[in-house]
Write an enzyme that holds these catalytic residues in place. Structure first.
Site, PDB file in Angstrom:
ATOM      1  N   GLU A   9       0.804  -1.132   0.054  1.00 58.31           N
ATOM      2  CA  GLU A   9       0.082  -0.145  -0.128  1.00 58.31           C
ATOM      3  C   GLU A   9       0.761   1.231  -0.017  1.00 58.31           C
ATOM      4  O   GLU A   9       0.140   2.409  -0.150  1.00 58.31           O
ATOM      5  CB  GLU A   9      -1.095   0.072   1.066  1.00 58.31           C
ATOM      6  CG  GLU A   9      -0.460   0.003   2.521  1.00 58.31           C
ATOM      7  CD  GLU A   9      -0.127  -1.246   3.112  1.00 58.31           C
ATOM      8  OE1 GLU A   9       1.028  -1.739   2.553  1.00 58.31           O
ATOM      9  OE2 GLU A   9      -0.856  -1.771   3.910  1.00 58.31           O
ATOM     10  N   ASP A  81      -0.359  -4.425   4.800  1.00 62.23           N
ATOM     11  CA  ASP A  81       0.038  -4.579   6.406  1.00 62.23           C
ATOM     12  C   ASP A  81      -0.786  -5.597   6.961  1.00 62.23           C
ATOM     13  O   ASP A  81      -1.879  -6.069   6.483  1.00 62.23           O
ATOM     14  CB  ASP A  81      -0.622  -3.010   6.982  1.00 62.23           C
ATOM     15  CG  ASP A  81       0.462  -2.138   6.806  1.00 62.23           C
ATOM     16  OD1 ASP A  81       1.606  -2.250   6.164  1.00 62.23           O
ATOM     17  OD2 ASP A  81       0.326  -1.077   7.036  1.00 62.23           O
ATOM     18  N   ASP A  83      -2.769  -6.225   9.375  1.00 60.84           N
ATOM     19  CA  ASP A  83      -3.844  -5.777  10.362  1.00 60.84           C
ATOM     20  C   ASP A  83      -5.187  -5.938   9.660  1.00 60.84           C
ATOM     21  O   ASP A  83      -5.341  -6.030   8.599  1.00 60.84           O
ATOM     22  CB  ASP A  83      -3.619  -4.683  11.335  1.00 60.84           C
ATOM     23  CG  ASP A  83      -3.310  -3.472  10.305  1.00 60.84           C
ATOM     24  OD1 ASP A  83      -3.606  -3.599   9.081  1.00 60.84           O
ATOM     25  OD2 ASP A  83      -2.921  -2.422  10.657  1.00 60.84           O
ATOM     26  N   GLU A  85      -7.127  -3.438   8.724  1.00 60.38           N
ATOM     27  CA  GLU A  85      -6.902  -2.404   7.540  1.00 60.38           C
ATOM     28  C   GLU A  85      -6.169  -2.864   6.431  1.00 60.38           C
ATOM     29  O   GLU A  85      -6.781  -2.700   5.270  1.00 60.38           O
ATOM     30  CB  GLU A  85      -6.530  -0.996   8.171  1.00 60.38           C
ATOM     31  CG  GLU A  85      -6.929   0.170   7.485  1.00 60.38           C
ATOM     32  CD  GLU A  85      -8.308   0.450   7.597  1.00 60.38           C
ATOM     33  OE1 GLU A  85      -9.013   1.254   6.851  1.00 60.38           O
ATOM     34  OE2 GLU A  85      -8.747   0.053   8.866  1.00 60.38           O
ATOM     35  N   TYR A 286       6.283  -3.643  12.807  1.00 63.10           N
ATOM     36  CA  TYR A 286       5.054  -2.713  12.431  1.00 63.10           C
ATOM     37  C   TYR A 286       4.394  -2.059  13.725  1.00 63.10           C
ATOM     38  O   TYR A 286       4.469  -2.332  14.762  1.00 63.10           O
ATOM     39  CB  TYR A 286       3.855  -4.003  11.936  1.00 63.10           C
ATOM     40  CG  TYR A 286       2.859  -3.357  11.359  1.00 63.10           C
ATOM     41  CD1 TYR A 286       3.008  -2.151  10.298  1.00 63.10           C
ATOM     42  CD2 TYR A 286       1.440  -3.500  11.840  1.00 63.10           C
ATOM     43  CE1 TYR A 286       1.712  -1.759   9.943  1.00 63.10           C
ATOM     44  CE2 TYR A 286       0.183  -2.944  11.275  1.00 63.10           C
ATOM     45  CZ  TYR A 286       0.675  -1.905  10.195  1.00 63.10           C
ATOM     46  OH  TYR A 286      -0.752  -1.470   9.616  1.00 63.10           O
ATOM     47  N   ARG A 288       1.383  -0.534  14.372  1.00 62.04           N
ATOM     48  CA  ARG A 288       0.123  -0.671  14.855  1.00 62.04           C
ATOM     49  C   ARG A 288      -0.093  -2.068  15.503  1.00 62.04           C
ATOM     50  O   ARG A 288      -0.403  -3.208  14.872  1.00 62.04           O
ATOM     51  CB  ARG A 288      -0.834  -0.354  13.723  1.00 62.04           C
ATOM     52  CG  ARG A 288      -0.880   1.047  13.127  1.00 62.04           C
ATOM     53  CD  ARG A 288      -2.194   1.404  12.228  1.00 62.04           C
ATOM     54  NE  ARG A 288      -1.989   2.585  11.853  1.00 62.04           N
ATOM     55  CZ  ARG A 288      -1.281   3.222  10.719  1.00 62.04           C
ATOM     56  NH1 ARG A 288      -0.599   2.283  10.185  1.00 62.04           N
ATOM     57  NH2 ARG A 288      -1.348   4.411  10.471  1.00 62.04           N
ATOM     58  N   HIS A 331       1.442 -11.476  16.991  1.00 62.73           N
ATOM     59  CA  HIS A 331       1.820 -10.058  16.645  1.00 62.73           C
ATOM     60  C   HIS A 331       2.931  -9.619  17.764  1.00 62.73           C
ATOM     61  O   HIS A 331       2.890 -10.367  18.837  1.00 62.73           O
ATOM     62  CB  HIS A 331       0.880  -8.988  16.597  1.00 62.73           C
ATOM     63  CG  HIS A 331       0.068  -9.009  15.295  1.00 62.73           C
ATOM     64  ND1 HIS A 331      -1.231  -8.453  15.039  1.00 62.73           N
ATOM     65  CD2 HIS A 331       0.172 -10.160  14.191  1.00 62.73           C
ATOM     66  CE1 HIS A 331      -1.834  -8.870  14.092  1.00 62.73           C
ATOM     67  NE2 HIS A 331      -1.011  -9.846  13.561  1.00 62.73           N
TER      68      HIS A 331
END
Length: 823
Positions: A9, A81, A83, A85, A286, A288, A331
């Site tokens: 992205e 990513d 997650d 989103e 990452y 988030r 994670h």
């Protein structure tokens, strides 16, 4: 020709990954989300199980077409990513590009060669449960925003109504800030007297001790000191307590935002922007995440770094368990991708944030600090109470060698080491004070403490904190600003040299720095929503919705059912609010009746700030309007305060003439000002324009006219036939000479610098610029070889190009420079 297309992205992420994959792979970016709900319509069919209508964003049509062409005949890997989103972006790419359901999906929590290769080895398909959790959030927020915002446009008579909006998380965030402000407004500060004594232990060694209780009455504090006049003081007891201090867990998104705010002064949005750059350049994992765990590989990496740098005794591998049950333990916390790299980042603030992340992660794998805490009890021969002195000494630094976590407690103090003491030892009193102190209201929120509160309440998730806070500030429901404090007197009794004296001192209190304050508009909107849509703004209900998103992500609940459970009651309330029996319009506070006109007095908020209205629109005469000082909270305004404004001078206020021109004081969008001869001269924001005298106004005017009022821009004398102006820009003060800009150093004052020094700076920087030039090319004046802070480089227009190692800068031809720039 490449056989594989990897889609991410972010362009920066694409560039980093492409460097790790071979020639069989081409990596391209979608530049974020490519599809979304339509901008100007609901885009959700509530009668068809909330079926969404997605559109390719206008600015992404070209991107999608290019990706379609590139995907033809290639194996496509979706690498967005790891997650919800990111999963949704991959799903939208699959749908928009017409890819198969079994299209390969790869995930990684850090952008390193090892992580990318491992991901390629174990691809999966898109996790539709994660996609549905993201869809549920997006659709639910769209339903709330699109149906609730028009209610505000209709019911809130304040400000620019079309700028009003409501949101499921945004409105709860405003409520938190408003409720804290009301706690502060209603707080009843009480005073008491705190006793502190200072002793001489031996030559050049001093001891400070205090009484464990405060005296509520002045007379009791004074009597205590009176009783201490003939007293003898001695060490009654010593207690030495060995204790340990353990390191904090590595950063989650929330704790990184909080600590970067406390230690570095970064806003939540700034922290996330910098962390994104560090992640995309492969420097950190990452950013988030709500997990505090580290992988075994990362722990081993950290252990080796600690042993090499500090020694074996400083190493203690730790496994941190995440408190949030919804966090995914697979994670990791935010950490460096390589603990051996102690410094990383493209610019200063990236470096500072990386340093914070590196230290926190390294410290989490280090030994406890061993601390010896000493508490000394001091007897007073004439009183039963004892004074207490405490201090601590670090016996073994452990993790403190690297990092100490900050606190939101503004009163937190470090305890100093005590001098050598023994039981029975006599102490000589230097002086003793009983000082009046006041209880303080709860602290206003900073961005950091607001994030902490949202997390504690279970509202929002790591990805939502920054955009939520940015939204409520942009909507002008909340402001982030500094505010000056107030002066108050306090009483103090001093026992010294065998006598007691009392004095009255003055102190500043209530000073605020980078705190969040609700605006009039924020309070009005909040009060209306709390009264009519309590469920939407209920903390427990909002947290429950977050948990339901987690259940959708785990495949336990269909997303349509979850939204239906919320929507049915919500929509009923919308219909009630907009119906004939709905709540009346908000935004107006009736304060009382004006004794002169007999008309009602209202406090309101308009497009340009708060004001008083005398009379109603239905009256025979038009209502009268009087501006109120910007920042006045109309929700807590009293009728007496309103009358004082109505019966006093009004803005704009004409103060008279000065040298034939009128002096007018007023308040505008950017605060109070003096208008004189067409010039607007700002007053301090804290200055009340109605209290400005003619003498004060003339003082301000003369200062501006003479250039001594600390104002920019300043017009200076011409230099070498061209105009010179001193001004301040985004990166600090500068000199503009013709069309060329010259920096003004930190040691220079742009407000007092004279013509001679300006000429010197221009000449110095011209000379320095000439010395930087290694080679120029007459045939192309946009290309130069320059010597910079970090060595030689090529400048092509506004671009700077690295010179490969082993290249002699002086020997570069124009063709060489252009080739390097193109490469």
């Amino acid at each position: 020709m490449s056989k594989n297309l990897v889609i991410v992205e972010s362009p920066a992420k694409a560039k980093t990954i492409e460097g790790y994959l071979g020639s069989d792979f081409i990596v391209k970016s979608s530049f974020g989300h490519i599809r979304d709900l339509p901008e100007k319509e609901l885009g959700v069919d509530v009668d068809k199980e909330f079926e969404p209508t997605y559109q390719i964003s206008a600015d992404k049509i070209k991107v999608v077409n290019e990706l379609k062409k590139l995907a033809a005949g290639k194996e496509v890997w979706l690498a967005t990513d790891d997650d919800r989103e990111g999963e949704a972006i991959s799903w939208h790419l699959k749908e928009a590009l017409g890819l198969d359901d079994n299209t390969k999906r790869i995930v990684f929590r850090e952008i390193t060669k090892n992580a990318i290769n491992k991901a390629i080895e174990i691809p999966r398909i898109i996790d539709i449960d994660l996609v549905n959790a993201q869809q549920a959030r997006r659709i639910l927020d769209r339903l709330v925003g699109f149906q609730l915002s028009p209610v505000l446009w209709k019911k809130i008579r304040a400000g620019d109504r079309k700028n009003l909006s409501a949101g499921r998380v945004q409105s709860v965030t405003v409520r938190i800030v408003v409720e804290r402000e009301r706690e502060i407004e209603t707080f009843d500060s009480k005073s008491s007297f705190k006793v502190v004594a200072h002793f001489l232990v031996e030559k050049n060694k001093f001891l400070s001790a205090e009484l464990s209780k405060n005296f509520e009455k002045e007379a009791d504090a004074e009597k205590f000191l009176q009783d201490c006049l003939p007293a003898v003081y001695a060490i009654a007891g010593l207690e030495v307590k060995p204790t340990t201090k353990s390191p904090a867990a590595p950063f989650t998104t929330s704790t990184l935002q909080q600590e970067a705010s406390r230690k570095l002064g970064f806003s939540v949005l700034q922290t996330m922007t910098l962390a994104q750059k560090l992640y995309e350049s492969g420097k950190i994992s990452y950013m988030r995440t709500d997990s505090t765990s580290l992988s075994g590989e990362a722990m081993e990496n950290a252990k080796n770094q600690i042993i090499n740098a500090y020694g074996e005794k400083f190493s203690k591998p730790r496994v941190f368990k995440t408190k949030d049950k919804s966090a995914q333990e697979a994670h990791e916390a935010i950490r460096p991708t390589d603990f051996g790299v102690a410094e990383a980042g493209a610019e200063r603030n990236e470096k500072r944030l990386y340093d914070l992340i590196w230290k926190r992660a390294i410290a989490s794998q280090m030994s406890e600090a061993i601390i010896e805490r000493t508490i000394a009890k001091i007897s007073i021969s004439t009183r039963p109470e004892e004074l207490t002195a405490s201090g601590e000494v670090i016996k073994f630094e452990g993790f403190l060698k690297v990092y100490l976590e900050s606190s939101d407690d503004e009163d937190e103090e470090n305890k100093d080491m005590l001098p050598p003491l023994s039981v029975g030892q006599s102490l000589g009193l230097i002086h003793m004070k009983a000082t009046e102190r006041f209880t303080r209201p709860p602290a206003r929120y900073t961005e950091a403490s607001l994030v902490k509160k949202l997390e504690e309440l279970g509202i929002g998730r790591p990805s939502t904190y920054a955009p939520t806070i940015s939204t409520v500030i942009r909507r002008e429901y909340v402001v982030k600003e500094d505010r000056p404090g107030f002066q108050r007197d306090f009483k103090e009794f001093l026992l010294k040299d065998g006598e007691i004296n009392s004095t009255v001192g003055s102190e500043n209190y209530g000073t605020e720095k980078s705190k969040l304050f609700p605006t009039n508009l924020g309070i009005i909107v909040n009060d209306y929503l709390v009264e009519n849509f309590e469920d939407v703004l209920n903390y427990k209900f909002t947290a429950k919705v977050e948990n339901e998103f987690d259940e959708v992500a785990e495949g336990k609940v269909p997303w349509q059912k979850m939204i239906a459970n919320f929507y049915n009651d919500f929509h009923t309330k919308i219909e009630e609010a907009t119906g004939e029996n709905g709540a009346k319009a908000a935004g107006s506070y009736e304060l009382g009746v004006d004794p002169d006109s007999g008309k009602k007095v209202f406090a309101k908020i308009g497009k340009f700030g708060p004001y008083l209205q005398v009379g109603e629109a239905t009256d025979e005469d038009k209502p009268a309007f009087v501006s109120i000082k910007k920042g006045t909270m109309i929700s807590s305004m009293t009728f007496e305060e309103a009358l004082a404004i109505l019966q006093g001078p009004k803005l704009p206020l004409e103060l008279g003439l000065y040298e034939g021109n009128a002096i007018v004081v007023n308040e505008g969008r950017y605060g109070p000002y003096v208008l004189y001869n067409g010039k607007y001269i700002n007053l301090e924001k804290s200055e009340d324009p109605l209290s400005v005298t003619k003498e004060r106004a003339i003082e301000i005017i003369e200062a501006r006219l003479s250039g001594s009022d600390n104002s920019l821009p300043r017009d200076m004398a011409e230099y070498e036939g061209q105009a010179v102006v001193i001004n301040k820009g985004r990166f600090g003060p500068y000199i503009k000479h013709g069309a060329v800009y010259y920096n003004i150093g930190k040691t220079e004052d742009p407000l007092t610098i004279d013509d001679k020094r300006v000429a010197e700076i221009i000449a110095e920087q011209k000379e320095a610029a000439a010395k930087k030039i290694i080679r120029e090319y007459p045939e192309n004046d946009k290309v130069k070889v320059l010597n910079g802070r970090y060595g030689p480089y090529i400048q092509v227009g506004k671009r700077n190009v690295k010179i490969p190692k082993g290249t002699v800068p002086e020997e570069l031809t124009l063709e060489d420079c252009l080739k390097l720039a193109e490469a």
